[in-house]
Write a protein that holds these residues in place. Sequence first.
Motif, PDB file in Angstrom:
ATOM      1  N   GLU A  76      39.945  42.709  28.690  1.00  0.00           N
ATOM      2  CA  GLU A  76      39.526  41.724  29.681  1.00  0.00           C
ATOM      3  C   GLU A  76      38.212  41.060  29.272  1.00  0.00           C
ATOM      4  O   GLU A  76      37.341  41.697  28.658  1.00  0.00           O
ATOM      5  CB  GLU A  76      39.375  42.350  31.076  1.00  0.00           C
ATOM      6  CG  GLU A  76      38.258  43.356  31.204  1.00  0.00           C
ATOM      7  CD  GLU A  76      37.938  43.709  32.651  1.00  0.00           C
ATOM      8  OE1 GLU A  76      38.213  42.906  33.561  1.00  0.00           O
ATOM      9  OE2 GLU A  76      37.379  44.813  32.858  1.00  0.00           O
ATOM     10  N   GLN A 104      37.927  46.897  26.899  1.00  0.00           N
ATOM     11  CA  GLN A 104      39.274  47.443  27.041  1.00  0.00           C
ATOM     12  C   GLN A 104      39.181  48.915  27.383  1.00  0.00           C
ATOM     13  O   GLN A 104      38.671  49.713  26.584  1.00  0.00           O
ATOM     14  CB  GLN A 104      40.091  47.235  25.768  1.00  0.00           C
ATOM     15  CG  GLN A 104      41.548  47.613  25.915  1.00  0.00           C
ATOM     16  CD  GLN A 104      42.394  47.118  24.766  1.00  0.00           C
ATOM     17  OE1 GLN A 104      41.885  46.823  23.681  1.00  0.00           O
ATOM     18  NE2 GLN A 104      43.697  47.003  24.986  1.00  0.00           N
ATOM     19  N   TYR A 158      34.131  41.219  25.591  1.00  0.00           N
ATOM     20  CA  TYR A 158      35.351  41.720  26.204  1.00  0.00           C
ATOM     21  C   TYR A 158      35.216  43.232  26.331  1.00  0.00           C
ATOM     22  O   TYR A 158      34.371  43.853  25.691  1.00  0.00           O
ATOM     23  CB  TYR A 158      36.569  41.427  25.322  1.00  0.00           C
ATOM     24  CG  TYR A 158      37.039  39.996  25.295  1.00  0.00           C
ATOM     25  CD1 TYR A 158      36.392  39.036  24.525  1.00  0.00           C
ATOM     26  CD2 TYR A 158      38.169  39.599  25.999  1.00  0.00           C
ATOM     27  CE1 TYR A 158      36.836  37.721  24.491  1.00  0.00           C
ATOM     28  CE2 TYR A 158      38.633  38.290  25.961  1.00  0.00           C
ATOM     29  CZ  TYR A 158      37.959  37.368  25.210  1.00  0.00           C
ATOM     30  OH  TYR A 158      38.414  36.074  25.163  1.00  0.00           O
ATOM     31  N   ALA A 196      32.851  37.879  34.665  1.00  0.00           N
ATOM     32  CA  ALA A 196      33.937  38.399  35.476  1.00  0.00           C
ATOM     33  C   ALA A 196      33.372  38.829  36.826  1.00  0.00           C
ATOM     34  O   ALA A 196      32.231  39.294  36.910  1.00  0.00           O
ATOM     35  CB  ALA A 196      34.583  39.585  34.774  1.00  0.00           C
TER      36      ALA A 196
END
Length: 121
Positions: A46, A39, A37, A60
């Motif tokens: 995310e 941030q 992830y 992603a």
Amino acid sequence: QVRLVESGGGLVQPGGSLRLSCAAFGTIFSIGDMRWYRQAPGQERELVAVILSGSTTTYADSVKGRFTISRDNDKNTVYLQMSSLKPEDTAVYYCNADIRAGRSYGRQTYWGQGTQVTVSS
């Protein structure tokens, strides 16, 4: 006690590359899915990339084609190879993994402490 330890962050110029590592330490029976992830300041955390226990990967859209997630099960480690870095990739990067600490234990999700990645000229 299980813990995840990240390394490899730093300052890099746009277009450059970095490789993040995240190693799991402690009493570990098995590791399932592993994730990265990130941030950025003022933004929500995310999901960047996922690697399943069978090594299937997903990304992603913002990093697809530039980042590669991989794992070394012998070392209980997940990696994130980041290439063609952009200023908008600047964030604290966190690893996350589903780990069973023993045969009689259920699966728990653990987080690393985070490592800063700054992309700037």
